[in-house]
Design an enzyme around this catalytic site. Structure first.
Site, PDB file in Angstrom:
ATOM      1  CG  HIS A  17      36.782  34.000  43.662  1.00 22.26           C
ATOM      2  ND1 HIS A  17      37.108  32.790  44.249  1.00 22.26           N
ATOM      3  CD2 HIS A  17      37.627  34.921  44.198  1.00 22.26           C
ATOM      4  CE1 HIS A  17      38.115  32.966  45.088  1.00 22.26           C
ATOM      5  NE2 HIS A  17      38.447  34.235  45.088  1.00 22.26           N
ATOM      6  N   GLY A  18      32.086  34.315  42.489  1.00 26.56           N
ATOM      7  CA  GLY A  18      30.963  34.651  41.622  1.00 26.56           C
ATOM      8  C   GLY A  18      30.771  33.819  40.375  1.00 26.56           C
TER       9      GLY A  18
END
Length: 204
Positions: A163-164
């Site tokens: 999810h970064g």
């Protein structure tokens, strides 16, 4: 050799075979008893899973490298940071959610790791390699500079590909990312300059 085995100077082949077989079985039986006894000195898999401390030999770890050991079924990263990596840490404070590790202090880091480098020895980062968002394992992004999915002023750290979320080289999470907290620092202590004990810090 007993008289019952030797008849007229000749060896009774059947009895000789029986004696050899009996001796072999006896030796195997002794080994079977001794092996579990010796093994009992080592932590069992159940004990390891429950949190038995784990030793890590860091003698071969070079500056800029990372090694991983398992503790409580989790990956524990040991990163030997270079002087350049350490010099970059103070420059990032205003970009981080919790630069001083003051949020959830008892859950995030032992008292001895609530400092600028989140470590006992600044050179070494010891952290659990699990993202605090949904439990993914971030990837190493030690190289500084522009890269895919990273800012142009990236100073090195970790990127969670799920999810970064991004973390610096002290395991501190950057602002405006899904992960709410810094990477967890496990209890640990140095047994020597080259040996770490993860999971126990009674003497730290």
């Amino acid at each position: 050799m007993s008289e019952s085995v030797v008849k007229n100077g000749l060896v009774d082949a059947e009895k000789r075979t029986w004696l050899i077989a009996s001796s072999a079985v006896g030796a195997l039986g002794t080994a079977a008893v001794v092996a579990p006894f010796v093994a009992s000195f080592q932590p069992s898999e159940r004990a390891k899973a429950a949190g038995a401390a784990v030793e890590a030999d860091i003698s071969a770890l070079k500056p800029g490298e990372k090694m991983t050991v398992e503790w409580r079924g989790k990956p524990v990263w040991i990163v030997r940071r270079t002087p350049e990596m350490l010099a970059a840490l103070p420059k990032l404070d205003d970009q981080l959610v919790d630069p001083a590790s003051t949020r959830k202090p008892d859950e995030q880091a032992p008292a001895y790791a609530r400092n600028a480098t989140r470590s006992i020895k600044p050179e070494y980062l010891v952290t659990i390699g699990i993202c605090t968002h949904l439990g993914c394992s971030p990837s190493d992004k030690f190289q500084a500079g522009p890269q895919a999915s990273l800012p142009d002023d990236w100073q090195g750290g970790f990127l969670c590909p799920c999810h970064g979320s991004t973390f610096d080289l002290a395991g501190r999470v950057f602002k405006n990312k899904p992960a709410p907290d810094n990477l967890e620092i496990p209890p640990h202590m140095y047994l020597s300059d080259s040996k770490l004990l993860i999971g126990d810090d009674k003497k730290a």
